[in-house]
Design a protein around this motif. Structure first.
Motif, PDB file in Angstrom:
ATOM      1  N   SER A 262       0.826  -1.209   0.000  1.00  0.00           N
ATOM      2  CA  SER A 262       0.000   0.000   0.000  1.00  0.00           C
ATOM      3  C   SER A 262       0.859   1.258   0.000  1.00  0.00           C
ATOM      4  O   SER A 262       0.601   2.202  -0.753  1.00  0.00           O
ATOM      5  N   ASN A 263       1.889   1.277   0.835  1.00  0.00           N
ATOM      6  CA  ASN A 263       2.769   2.450   0.893  1.00  0.00           C
ATOM      7  C   ASN A 263       3.485   2.684  -0.439  1.00  0.00           C
ATOM      8  O   ASN A 263       3.631   3.824  -0.897  1.00  0.00           O
ATOM      9  N   THR A 264       3.936   1.594  -1.059  1.00  0.00           N
ATOM     10  CA  THR A 264       4.655   1.728  -2.325  1.00  0.00           C
ATOM     11  C   THR A 264       3.743   2.258  -3.420  1.00  0.00           C
ATOM     12  O   THR A 264       4.120   3.143  -4.196  1.00  0.00           O
ATOM     13  N   LYS A 265       2.518   1.732  -3.472  1.00  0.00           N
ATOM     14  CA  LYS A 265       1.570   2.185  -4.499  1.00  0.00           C
ATOM     15  C   LYS A 265       1.216   3.650  -4.305  1.00  0.00           C
ATOM     16  O   LYS A 265       1.125   4.423  -5.269  1.00  0.00           O
ATOM     17  N   ASP A 266       1.022   4.062  -3.049  1.00  0.00           N
ATOM     18  CA  ASP A 266       0.707   5.472  -2.761  1.00  0.00           C
ATOM     19  C   ASP A 266       1.873   6.385  -3.109  1.00  0.00           C
ATOM     20  O   ASP A 266       1.677   7.524  -3.545  1.00  0.00           O
ATOM     21  N   ALA A 267       3.084   5.905  -2.908  1.00  0.00           N
ATOM     22  CA  ALA A 267       4.261   6.745  -3.194  1.00  0.00           C
ATOM     23  C   ALA A 267       4.495   6.900  -4.689  1.00  0.00           C
ATOM     24  O   ALA A 267       4.875   7.977  -5.167  1.00  0.00           O
ATOM     25  N   ILE A 268       4.271   5.837  -5.452  1.00  0.00           N
ATOM     26  CA  ILE A 268       4.541   5.890  -6.892  1.00  0.00           C
ATOM     27  C   ILE A 268       3.420   6.597  -7.655  1.00  0.00           C
ATOM     28  O   ILE A 268       3.678   7.340  -8.613  1.00  0.00           O
ATOM     29  N   ARG A 269       2.181   6.353  -7.268  1.00  0.00           N
ATOM     30  CA  ARG A 269       1.007   7.032  -7.842  1.00  0.00           C
ATOM     31  C   ARG A 269       0.957   6.945  -9.374  1.00  0.00           C
ATOM     32  O   ARG A 269       0.638   7.907 -10.056  1.00  0.00           O
ATOM     33  N   ASP A 270       1.309   5.806  -9.919  1.00  0.00           N
ATOM     34  CA  ASP A 270       1.228   5.550 -11.370  1.00  0.00           C
ATOM     35  C   ASP A 270       2.080   6.498 -12.208  1.00  0.00           C
ATOM     36  O   ASP A 270       1.853   6.634 -13.415  1.00  0.00           O
ATOM     37  N   LYS A 271       3.067   7.138 -11.579  1.00  0.00           N
ATOM     38  CA  LYS A 271       3.909   8.076 -12.326  1.00  0.00           C
ATOM     39  C   LYS A 271       5.107   7.398 -12.980  1.00  0.00           C
ATOM     40  O   LYS A 271       5.687   7.938 -13.921  1.00  0.00           O
ATOM     41  N   PHE A 272       5.499   6.257 -12.471  1.00  0.00           N
ATOM     42  CA  PHE A 272       6.612   5.527 -13.065  1.00  0.00           C
ATOM     43  C   PHE A 272       6.466   4.063 -12.693  1.00  0.00           C
ATOM     44  O   PHE A 272       5.534   3.670 -11.990  1.00  0.00           O
ATOM     45  N   CYS A 273       7.382   3.234 -13.175  1.00  0.00           N
ATOM     46  CA  CYS A 273       7.275   1.782 -12.992  1.00  0.00           C
ATOM     47  C   CYS A 273       8.349   1.272 -12.032  1.00  0.00           C
ATOM     48  O   CYS A 273       9.432   1.845 -11.927  1.00  0.00           O
ATOM     49  N   LEU A 274       8.018   0.175 -11.368  1.00  0.00           N
ATOM     50  CA  LEU A 274       8.919  -0.463 -10.407  1.00  0.00           C
ATOM     51  C   LEU A 274       9.256  -1.868 -10.902  1.00  0.00           C
ATOM     52  O   LEU A 274       8.364  -2.682 -11.154  1.00  0.00           O
ATOM     53  N   PHE A 275      10.537  -2.148 -11.030  1.00  0.00           N
ATOM     54  CA  PHE A 275      11.014  -3.457 -11.457  1.00  0.00           C
ATOM     55  C   PHE A 275      11.757  -4.100 -10.292  1.00  0.00           C
ATOM     56  O   PHE A 275      12.651  -3.476  -9.712  1.00  0.00           O
ATOM     57  N   THR A 276      11.385  -5.324  -9.961  1.00  0.00           N
ATOM     58  CA  THR A 276      11.928  -5.969  -8.765  1.00  0.00           C
ATOM     59  C   THR A 276      12.751  -7.202  -9.138  1.00  0.00           C
ATOM     60  O   THR A 276      12.421  -7.926 -10.083  1.00  0.00           O
ATOM     61  N   ILE A 277      13.803  -7.447  -8.361  1.00  0.00           N
ATOM     62  CA  ILE A 277      14.701  -8.580  -8.579  1.00  0.00           C
ATOM     63  C   ILE A 277      14.928  -9.261  -7.237  1.00  0.00           C
ATOM     64  O   ILE A 277      15.270  -8.605  -6.245  1.00  0.00           O
ATOM     65  N   GLY A 278      14.740 -10.572  -7.195  1.00  0.00           N
ATOM     66  CA  GLY A 278      14.986 -11.351  -5.983  1.00  0.00           C
ATOM     67  C   GLY A 278      16.089 -12.358  -6.217  1.00  0.00           C
ATOM     68  O   GLY A 278      16.129 -13.017  -7.254  1.00  0.00           O
ATOM     69  N   ILE A 279      17.006 -12.480  -5.250  1.00  0.00           N
ATOM     70  CA  ILE A 279      18.121 -13.419  -5.348  1.00  0.00           C
ATOM     71  C   ILE A 279      18.043 -14.398  -4.186  1.00  0.00           C
ATOM     72  O   ILE A 279      17.916 -13.981  -3.029  1.00  0.00           O
ATOM     73  N   GLY A 280      18.108 -15.688  -4.473  1.00  0.00           N
ATOM     74  CA  GLY A 280      18.171 -16.694  -3.420  1.00  0.00           C
ATOM     75  C   GLY A 280      16.821 -17.261  -3.050  1.00  0.00           C
ATOM     76  O   GLY A 280      15.774 -16.898  -3.601  1.00  0.00           O
ATOM     77  N   ASN A 281      16.826 -18.158  -2.063  1.00  0.00           N
ATOM     78  CA  ASN A 281      15.626 -18.882  -1.653  1.00  0.00           C
ATOM     79  C   ASN A 281      14.860 -18.202  -0.527  1.00  0.00           C
ATOM     80  O   ASN A 281      13.737 -18.602  -0.223  1.00  0.00           O
ATOM     81  N   ASP A 282      15.461 -17.206   0.133  1.00  0.00           N
ATOM     82  CA  ASP A 282      14.815 -16.575   1.279  1.00  0.00           C
ATOM     83  C   ASP A 282      13.971 -15.367   0.896  1.00  0.00           C
ATOM     84  O   ASP A 282      13.304 -14.780   1.741  1.00  0.00           O
ATOM     85  N   VAL A 283      13.990 -14.988  -0.375  1.00  0.00           N
ATOM     86  CA  VAL A 283      13.295 -13.783  -0.797  1.00  0.00           C
ATOM     87  C   VAL A 283      11.780 -14.010  -0.786  1.00  0.00           C
ATOM     88  O   VAL A 283      11.300 -15.130  -1.024  1.00  0.00           O
ATOM     89  N   ASP A 284      11.033 -12.960  -0.482  1.00  0.00           N
ATOM     90  CA  ASP A 284       9.569 -13.019  -0.510  1.00  0.00           C
ATOM     91  C   ASP A 284       9.123 -12.753  -1.949  1.00  0.00           C
ATOM     92  O   ASP A 284       8.826 -11.627  -2.333  1.00  0.00           O
ATOM     93  N   HIS A 285       9.079 -13.826  -2.754  1.00  0.00           N
ATOM     94  CA  HIS A 285       8.818 -13.627  -4.189  1.00  0.00           C
ATOM     95  C   HIS A 285       7.401 -13.134  -4.441  1.00  0.00           C
ATOM     96  O   HIS A 285       7.142 -12.420  -5.406  1.00  0.00           O
ATOM     97  N   LYS A 286       6.443 -13.494  -3.569  1.00  0.00           N
ATOM     98  CA  LYS A 286       5.075 -12.996  -3.756  1.00  0.00           C
ATOM     99  C   LYS A 286       5.004 -11.479  -3.563  1.00  0.00           C
ATOM    100  O   LYS A 286       4.295 -10.775  -4.291  1.00  0.00           O
ATOM    101  N   LEU A 287       5.749 -10.983  -2.578  1.00  0.00           N
ATOM    102  CA  LEU A 287       5.780  -9.536  -2.351  1.00  0.00           C
ATOM    103  C   LEU A 287       6.401  -8.822  -3.548  1.00  0.00           C
ATOM    104  O   LEU A 287       5.866  -7.824  -4.038  1.00  0.00           O
ATOM    105  N   LEU A 288       7.526  -9.336  -4.034  1.00  0.00           N
ATOM    106  CA  LEU A 288       8.188  -8.696  -5.166  1.00  0.00           C
ATOM    107  C   LEU A 288       7.318  -8.752  -6.419  1.00  0.00           C
ATOM    108  O   LEU A 288       7.241  -7.789  -7.189  1.00  0.00           O
ATOM    109  N   GLU A 289       6.658  -9.891  -6.629  1.00  0.00           N
ATOM    110  CA  GLU A 289       5.810 -10.045  -7.809  1.00  0.00           C
ATOM    111  C   GLU A 289       4.643  -9.065  -7.779  1.00  0.00           C
ATOM    112  O   GLU A 289       4.325  -8.407  -8.776  1.00  0.00           O
ATOM    113  N   ARG A 290       4.005  -8.937  -6.637  1.00  0.00           N
ATOM    114  CA  ARG A 290       2.846  -8.052  -6.561  1.00  0.00           C
ATOM    115  C   ARG A 290       3.260  -6.583  -6.635  1.00  0.00           C
ATOM    116  O   ARG A 290       2.570  -5.773  -7.245  1.00  0.00           O
ATOM    117  N   MET A 291       4.388  -6.240  -6.022  1.00  0.00           N
ATOM    118  CA  MET A 291       4.859  -4.852  -6.123  1.00  0.00           C
ATOM    119  C   MET A 291       5.082  -4.470  -7.579  1.00  0.00           C
ATOM    120  O   MET A 291       4.725  -3.369  -8.009  1.00  0.00           O
TER     121      MET A 291
END
Length: 951
Positions: free
Chosen positions: A434-463
């Protein structure tokens, strides 16, 4: 959700091929024996008995066969496998197959002994406590385990003694274009040597196949891509054959060749990469049986400037290889930034460290050097404050956008990299989203990269999904540096922004996503939908987008019902297809389900999530797709059912030429659009066309004057010269052609190139030929004359009507129309050429010059020469009476010019013009002689005789 399914199908061992199976058994025995040298030296009978028992406990895979057909990027894959239990008691056999995570399973059957089971796709229940499984079989079920970009499907069965099990799996996927190539991958990991192993891939692309390649096998368990550096040869036994539109690739390694690749039967990924022919247009639109799919991937566009913030995890968990490889990748990425880009770097752990406070810096050698020093000095320490880092990055980019007046369009983005989960600051995923979406406000795009097995891939995917970006996950033991660089290369060259694809609302329905914030070089935009009016013979398509300072509109009509041009019946690999699959309809259903799944993932409303789930489930059941909301249940067939055969399901071949069509020239559909196009293009008499024939219209005098210029091939004629005042110059270059038989001329000349130059308010030029238009206003854009398009910048608009005409409008006060003469079959004395027409000259000054420009703000008078040589001025109402008199005279700037009456046809013969004709290369009609109007080169803007300037 991770789905596991076994990919196995089979035949009974063929009596004609026992040697390969015996060889496989012998080699595996030797390999197992090699695992312990001590056992070889001092082998005791009990240990040998155990060894033989190990061999008997595992059923042997006698055959592994993968067959795929790819038609216009949509891939149908069938995997078959046979397992044989040669032991004295029932043994469990486990089958595993890695399948692309983006693929949907569409069918699964298996035969065990004399019993056959088939898969039925059903809706997933919320909770199913029943557990009446058959004792001798286990249905396909999800298990733990996921590779980057792949999911593993698994099934296990008990095979009775001296019997075999046969399995067939079908799955489908729509290939994605990355870095300019489509990539089709088959996992070959039978985990044992196989007597008969074969992969066969057939590709049909009516656009034309280019850059087909088969790299070495890739093993994700190895570092990097699993091949020796510099090794680019295909795997052994690979055979590649292709024509312009068809390709067939086979991989058929013997047991010995398998052993050389991998002694444990894990060969790796068999990969095919290719691209198709394309050009700047509305793209490739394919239609079949009421459905359409639209592929849009323009080329030859200048890149947009980027404003990029790199947000990098430097917490303690990044210690070692992960941080080292991240630094290596960033060093390369920084070097690839363009001079017009701006950037900044944020490192985060417990604390948020910004390299350059409150600003983005331009790309200069000094800034790149300092950025590399900053990255080099990053050290891993502390926890992971994901929320704080993203808030800081978003504020930095928002402030930069707000404080800078960006004249040229640019693309802003955040590239975020982490290897863990949030441990500092805000740690709840829902609040971070919610905080990330409010901060970006559709003005630009966010690309996420996860490394390893401990990453929260669902969080990165949805962001990434919620903020118009993409996500990538890399395993810890992979070559992260090359993967990171590869991901950046996918998004590092934005070519278009705000892309919208439209079709008439009355003609289509259920269209997939048709607005895209960015288009990156090497990627592809795909839209699909259903046709409402199936009786229509065409579909109108319009694409609007922005490129730097220019607004682009591309449009065309796609023919729906054309005679078949490429019937694929009889094509090797497709001739035995028994299915009736409309591949375009299945591509539409595939895209629609994917979008419903993504929409549900992004939604926070429980009722909306349920509605989206029901829609996705309903469509998945209709098309027999296994999705997160559907499951594959195995049911036993009837007592007299036939065992499964290798029935390859291929798409319908009916009317393939109707599916894959080249776009036709623009023909405006009936109604308002046709009227608007007619109003847009005014037919003007003032022109230079044909051989070349010049016509000047004098509306006040109500007559026209015409003349010819007999130039030489290669001459460049200055048609309009107003560089000092309005900033506009028009030059036309001549091309030669043989004269028609029995003609009075030695040769003909035509305009092969029209160059329009303008330096107000900014420098730009247009170079127009019968085939293409080059627009350069600081950034080069190439447009095909065979595709309708509109390109609009601050002071210039170019409108192309395919193979018809080009309208150039400068500052809304100057308009030129360039007519395209394009012949399907050229006669010896014909050439494709251009005609130049002045439609609006209000913006040209009174001092404009050139062969046409000198007459735009001057009037001429018509005189009559009587028998006693007394001249008198002719009134306007007397002009018609003088047509038959061969001795009429024009008075031009005090010069007397003898003229004769002629009729000419202009604008492709659509309009007839009566005019007074001046002979001898317009002698005395024009200032000086025609040679005074020769430019030294196409960009010469000289405004007086003998003067040469360049834009």
């Amino acid at each position: 959700m991770i789905l596991w399914l076994c990919l196995c199908w089979g035949f009974s061992p063929s009596a004609g091929q026992p040697d390969s199976e015996l060889m496989a058994r012998y080699l595996e025995e030797q390999l197992l024996a090699d695992y312990s040298i001590v056992e070889q030296v001092a082998r005791r009978v009990p240990r040998q008995a155990k060894f033989l028992q190990r061999l008997e406990t595992r059923p042997r895979m006698s055959e592994f066969h993968v067959r795929s057909t790819i038609i216009s990027r949509y891939a149908f894959t069938t995997v078959s496998c046979t397992m044989v239990n040669s032991g004295s008691e029932a043994r469990e056999a486990v089958f595993e197959m890695q399948i692309p995570a983006a693929a949907f399973i569409s069918n699964f059957t298996m035969s065990i002994g004399n019993k056959t089971y088939y898969g039925e796709v059903t809706g997933k229940e919320k909770k199913n406590s029943s557990d009446d499984k058959e004792r001798h079989k286990k249905p396909p079920s999800p298990t733990e385990g996921r590779e980057n970009g792949y999911e593993t499907f698994k099934a296990s069965v008990f095979i009775p003694r001296k019997m075999q099990a046969r399995f067939i799996l079908h799955y489908e996927e729509l290939l994605q274009r990355r870095l300019g190539k489509y990539e089709y991958t088959v996992s070959i990991r039978p985990q044992q040597l196989v007597g008969r192993l074969r992969v066969e891939v057939n590709i049909l692309e009516n656009s034309g196949i280019v850059s087909l390649e088969v790299p070495p096998l890739r093993n994700s368990k190895q570092k990097g891509n699993g091949k020796a550096e510099g090794d680019v040869s295909p795997p052994p036994s690979t055979v590649i054959g292709h024509t312009k539109t068809l390709a067939k690739v086979t991989f058929n390694p013997s047991v010995v060749e398998q052993t050389r690749i991998a002694r444990n039967g894990i060969l790796g990924d068999f990969i095919i990469r290719y691209d198709v022919n394309r050009e700047l247009s509305v793209g490739d639109v394919q239609i079949l049986n009421g459905y359409f799919v639209h592929y849009f991937a323009p080329t030859d566009l200048p890149p947009l400037p980027k404003n990029v913030v790199f947000v990098l995890d430097s917490s303690a968990s990044m210690v070692g290889t992960k941080l080292k490889q991240t630094k290596e990748a960033l060093f390369t990425i920084l070097q690839d930034l363009r001079p017009e880009d701006h950037f900044n770097i944020i490192g985060f752990s417990n604390r948020i460290k910004v390299w350059q406070q409150d600003r983005l810096v331009p790309v200069t050698p000094n800034n790149i050097r300092d950025a590399k020093k900053y990255i080099h000095n990053m050290s891993p320490t502390g926890g992971t404050n994901i929320n704080g880092a993203l808030q800081t990055g978003a504020k930095l980019l928002n402030d930069y956008i707000a404080q800078n007046d960006l004249d040229a369009r640019s693309v802003s983005l955040i590239i975020f990299l982490t290897d863990g989960r949030p441990t500092v600051g805000e740690t709840q995923s829902s609040k971070i989203l919610s905080n990330t979406k409010d901060a970006i406000r559709d003005k630009f795009c966010l690309f996420t990269i996860g490394i390893g097995n401990d990453v929260d891939h669902k969080l990165l995917e949805r962001m990434a999904l919620e903020n118009c970006g993409m996500t990538r996950l890399f395993q810890e033991d992979e070559d992260a540096a090359s993967h990171l660089k590869g991901f950046y290369d996918e998004i590092g060259t934005p070519l278009l922004s705000d892309i919208r694809v439209d079709y008439p609302e009355e003609d289509v329905e259920q269209v997939t996503q048709n607005f895209f914030p960015n288009y990156f070089n090497g990627s592809e935009i795909i839209i699909a939908g259903k046709l409402i009016n199936r009786t229509s013979d065409k579909l109108h398509v319009e694409v609007t987008a922005s490129n730097s300072k220019k607004y682009i509109l591309l449009k065309t009509d796609v023919a729906i019902d054309l005679p078949s041009r490429n019937d694929i019946r009889g094509v090797p690999g497709l001739e035995d297809g028994k299915g009736h699959n409309n591949y375009i309809e299945r591509a539409w259903s595939y895209l629609t389900i994917k979008e419903l799944l993504n929409s549900r993932l992004k939604s926070d409303d429980s009722q909306e999530k349920d509605n989206l789930m029901e829609k996705a489930k309903s469509m998945a059941l209709a098309y027999n797709f296994v999705t997160p909301f559907t499951v594959l249940k195995m049911k036993e067939a009837g007592l007299h059912s036939e065992p499964p055969q290798e029935e390859f399901i291929s798409p319908s071949t009916d009317g393939i030429g109707e599916k894959v069509q080249s776009l036709q020239g623009h023909k405006a559909p009936p109604g308002i659009r046709r009227e608007q196009d007619k109003q847009r293009i005014k037919i003007s008499k003032t022109s230079a066309d044909g051989d070349p024939h010049f016509v000047i219209d004098f509306p006040a005098s109500k007559f026209s004057v015409c003349f010819n210029i007999d130039g030489e091939p290669g001459d460049i004629l200055r048609l309009v010269s107003d560089h000092k005042e309005s900033g506009v110059t028009v030059n036309g270059q001549l091309i030669g052609a043989p004269a028609p038989p029995n003609g009075h001329k030695k040769h003909r000349t035509y305009f092969s190139t029209i160059t329009i130059l303008s330096n107000k308010p900014e420098r730009s030029y247009l170079e127009i030929t019968p085939r293409r238009v080059i627009l350069d206003d600081g950034e080069r854009l190439v447009l095909s004359c065979g595709r309708s398009a509109v390109v609009r910048s601050r002071s210039l608009e170019v409108s192309i009507s395919a193979y018809s005409n080009i309208t150039v409008t400068i500052r809304d006060s100057i308009s030129f129309v360039i007519l395209i003469h394009h012949y399907k079959k050229l006669a010896p004395y014909q050439r494709n050429h251009l005609g130049f027409y002045i439609s609006n000259s209000k913006g040209l000054s009174s001092d404009s010059h050139g062969l046409l420009g000198q007459f735009l703000n001057h009037e001429v008078k018509l005189l009559q020469e009587s028998l006693n040589t007394r001249r008198q001025e002719v009134g306007q109402n007397q002009t018609e009476a003088l047509k038959a008199n061969p001795t009429n005279t024009l008075k031009v700037k005090g010069r007397l010019v003898p003229v004769v009456w002629k009729q000419r046809r202009i604008y492709n013969g659509q309009q007839e013009v009566n005019c007074w004709f001046a002979k001898n290369n317009a002698d005395k009609l024009i200032d000086g002689s025609y040679k005074d109007y020769l430019a030294s080169h196409p960009f010469d803007t000289g405004t007086s005789f003998g003067t040469i300037n360049s834009l």
